[in-house]
Write a protein that holds these residues in place. Structure first.
Motif: not given
Length: 166
Positions: A76-79, A83, A86-87, A134
């Protein structure tokens, strides 16, 4: 330790049900060495306490036409927690994703996916997974064959540890 709340009979009940969740309460009681009414009470208590989360049939995915099994490693781009959550929620909505685990290390999540064929998986990969906000990277590994798929936990290891502590 959580297992201290469980006595040897409770652990035996869990072990037996893990091996065969379809057995009758009478058979279970016989295997664990108690009568049926207290056995049923214990099972209900174990269910209510969350030690037993459900009962499932183990189906043969390949026999049902799900020829493809893939592990997808997702970065993911952001942890940030929002986020990550959401994932995870997205994963719960994808039928092909059968397991989703957040990891520590090079990838953020590993997904176990099943599909009837490669083109169906590819459609999921490009149309859903890679287009999810993300998601920075996805690496996939196609399962050639499985050598072991054992559900549950190894109760014999738990019993050995508890015997050493006693």
């Amino acid at each position: 330790m959580v297992t201290t709340r469980l006595d040897p009979i409770d652990r035996k009940i869990l072990s037996e049900l893990q091996a065969d969740g379809r057995m009758t309460n009478v058979e279970l009681a016989k295997r664990v060495g108690i009568s049926a009414p207290p056995c049923l009470r214990r099972v209900r208590t174990l269910e209510e306490a969350g030690f037993i989360r459900g009962y499932h049939a183990e189906v043969n995915a390949r026999e049902l036409g799900f020829e493809v099994q893939v592990f997808a490693m997702v970065g993911l781009e952001s942890q940030a927690e929002v986020e990550l959550s959401a994932f995870e929620e997205k994963c719960r909505g994808w039928p092909l994703v059968r397991e989703c685990h957040m990891l520590n290390g090079e990838v953020d999540f590993i997904l176990k996916c099943v599909s009837p064929d490669l083109s169906t998986f590819q459609s999921f990969l490009t149309g859903d997974l890679l287009s999810t906000p993300n998601v920075a990277s996805v690496k996939t590994s196609l399962v050639i064959r499985g050598a072991k798929d054992e559900p549950g936990v190894p109760f014999e290891v738990l019993e050995e540890r508890l015997a050493k502590e006693a």
